[in-house]
Design an enzyme around this catalytic site. Structure first.
Site, mmCIF file in Angstrom:
data_model
loop_
_atom_site.group_PDB
_atom_site.id
_atom_site.type_symbol
_atom_site.label_atom_id
_atom_site.label_comp_id
_atom_site.label_asym_id
_atom_site.label_seq_id
_atom_site.Cartn_x
_atom_site.Cartn_y
_atom_site.Cartn_z
ATOM 1 N N TYR A 106 1.126 -1.135 0.036
ATOM 2 C CA TYR A 106 0.179 -0.161 0.036
ATOM 3 C C TYR A 106 0.909 1.099 0.033
ATOM 4 O O TYR A 106 1.339 1.781 1.020
ATOM 5 C CB TYR A 106 -0.959 0.111 1.330
ATOM 6 N N ASP A 147 -2.252 -1.587 -4.179
ATOM 7 C CA ASP A 147 -2.504 -0.080 -4.266
ATOM 8 C C ASP A 147 -1.242 0.666 -4.472
ATOM 9 O O ASP A 147 -0.643 1.197 -3.325
ATOM 10 C CB ASP A 147 -3.421 0.470 -3.302
ATOM 11 N N HIS A 248 -12.135 1.695 -4.328
ATOM 12 C CA HIS A 248 -11.668 0.767 -5.222
ATOM 13 C C HIS A 248 -12.226 -0.414 -5.621
ATOM 14 O O HIS A 248 -13.504 -0.844 -4.813
ATOM 15 C CB HIS A 248 -10.213 0.303 -4.535
#
Length: 257
Positions: A106, A147, A248
């Site tokens: 992330y 991500d 998302h």
């Protein structure tokens, strides 16, 4: 083998959505980001009941990553990105599953630009590149999943001219992403859909999802050892439209093992 990534944007608040998607999509391996839960609040019982083992590193209020696997053993390698012993943010987890190195990340957002958050993002990318270079040199079957908080190019964003000074689209981060590809990492989704509009994130504001005013932030990069194994992939866009869903959508690929 089906491998997926999903920024859940709060695992406990959106657990029904996650469980519904797991039941529908049946991925073999899943990387989750933005758990927004401390270590002890991870819903391991519910995840196990859905048929998945899990390793995770939580963090109160924000961040947090996890790796899930169905009918596969997970061997944790590390739960921090090497290179900065003072970095306490839960943003990276690495494991070996079915003889593959799975790197769940992330990556920092970096906004506002300029500023210390953007500097932290660039330093985090520098550390990531060092680790990924090591994986390339070891010639391991590896996947960087998660991500990235990086929009790779103008084809990956609705109205790119509005994003020039956003940390997600700054030239420095786009350059770093391109350098990863130049080192041999394959952008699986863009490889499968070279000329199509593909987004993985739609803001909650201004009916962005309804207008398909999105951006592509969630990526799955394959080391050279796995390039020829890539069979198919996509974005489960419809999940973004479910009630109380993350901003998302899940992204997935299938590899021929």
């Amino acid at each position: 083998m089906k491998i997926a990534t999903y920024n859940v944007n709060g695992i406990n608040g959106r657990l029904p959505v996650l469980l519904q998607w797991l039941k529908e999509a049946q991925p073999d391996i899943v990387c989750l980001q933005e758990l927004k839960a401390p270590q002890e609040r991870f819903p391991v019982k519910e995840i196990n009941a859905a048929g998945y083992q899990a390793i995770w590193k939580g963090q109160k209020s924000w961040n947090g990553v996890a790796i899930l696997a169905k009918d596969l053993e997970i061997t944790e390698v590390q739960d921090t990105l090497p290179g900065d012993s003072e970095d306490l943010q839960s943003r990276y987890m690495e494991a070996i599953i079915d003889q593959m190195v799975i790197c769940c990340l992330y990556l920092p957002n970096g906004n506002p630009y300029p500023g210390p958050k953007f500097d932290y993002k660039l330093d985090w990318i520098r550390r990531l590149k060092k680790r990924t270079d090591q994986l390339i040199k070891m010639e391991l079957p590896a996947i960087i999943i998660g991500d990235f908080n990086i929009i790779p190019g103008p084809e990956d964003v609705y109205k790119p001219e509005r994003w020039e000074n956003d940390a997600l689209y700054r030239k420095e981060v786009r350059k770093a992403y391109k350098e990863l590809l130049n080192k041999g990492w394959l952008d699986s989704i863009r490889t499968l859909y070279p000329d199509e509009t593909v987004y993985t994130f739609w803001d909650y504001l201004y009916k962005a999802y309804d207008r398909n005013a999105g951006i592509r932030l969630d990526h799955m990069l394959l080391s050279p050892y796995l390039h020829s194994s890539l069979q198919s992939g996509g974005v489960d866009r419809h999940v973004r439209g479910w009630t109380k869903s993350s901003d998302h959508a899940p992204v997935w690929i299938e590899l021929q093992k």
